[in-house]
Design an enzyme around this catalytic site. Structure first.
Site: not given
Ligand SMILES: [Zn+2]
Length: 201
Positions: A101, A82, A103, A50, A165, A32-33
């Site tokens: 974003h 991303e 998951h 990371g 994803h 995620g970001n």
């Molecule tokens: Zn992702």
């Protein structure tokens, strides 16, 4: 000075929303970001590559321009892999102020199966027509291009499922984008749970 105060405030908001998303179970590990557009519109603050969203704080956020070039960040931290699809979204949609974003398991399960999330509750009716973006590896140029095409071809969509994803939620603010991601996951959960009720009667 005003901009500096706004930056400090957005760093705090991005950190707390990131940790909330992790605690809420919207993502796991370092997945995620999340990003937010900075005042002026041409710079973006984004979570680091990371670093778990659960470990995100004001010291590991990165500023990039809308081409994804590094503007400011602590040594040793790089912007999320991303970043290309985040910056493409900001370029295509001037009204977007934040991109989440994640998951989340129930929404992602529907994305894995390539199925639409059933919209069964009053709060979910406005989610109609969530596009499904084809699979491409996480962090790839190909994925950014698929997202770019989906965002361009569905100018009113605020949520996108990514095959195998996760999802992307867009909003005018961090809170709005986060709440939307959370609503989509809650909706997917209800869709899954309700499919069992009465199934064997
Ligand atoms: Zn992702």
């Amino acid at each position: 000075m005003e901009n500096h105060d706004a930056l400090t405030s957005l760093k705090k908001s991005l950190s707390s929303v990131s940790r909330l998303a992790y605690q809420r179970g919207l993502t796991t590990g370092t997945g995620g970001n999340i990003s937010v557009r900075l005042p002026g519109g041409n710079l973006v603050l984004i979570t680091a590559s990371g670093v778990s969203l659960g470990e995100t704080d004001e010291t590991n956020l990165i500023s990039v321009d809308l081409e994804g070039n590094l503007v400011e960040g602590s040594p040793g931290f790089r912007p999320s892999k991303e970043t290309p699809f985040h910056t493409l979204i900001y370029r295509i949609r001037p009204e977007v102020g934040a991109v989440v974003h994640v998951h989340p398991p129930f929404a992602t399960a529907y994305a894995v199966r390539g199925l639409a999330i059933p919209l069964l509750t009053a709060s979910s009716y406005g989610l109609e027509g969530i596009p499904l973006v084809d699979y491409a590896p996480a962090g790839s140029r190909e994925l950014a291009e698929y997202v770019q095409a989906a965002v361009t071809n569905h100018p009113r969509a605020r949520v996108f499922l990514l095959k195998n994803h996760g999802l992307i939620a867009l909003g005018p603010s961090l809170t709005a984008a986060y709440d939307l991601a959370d609503l989509v996951e809650g909706t997917a959960k209800i869709g899954w749970l309700s499919s069992f009720i009465g199934a064997n009667q």
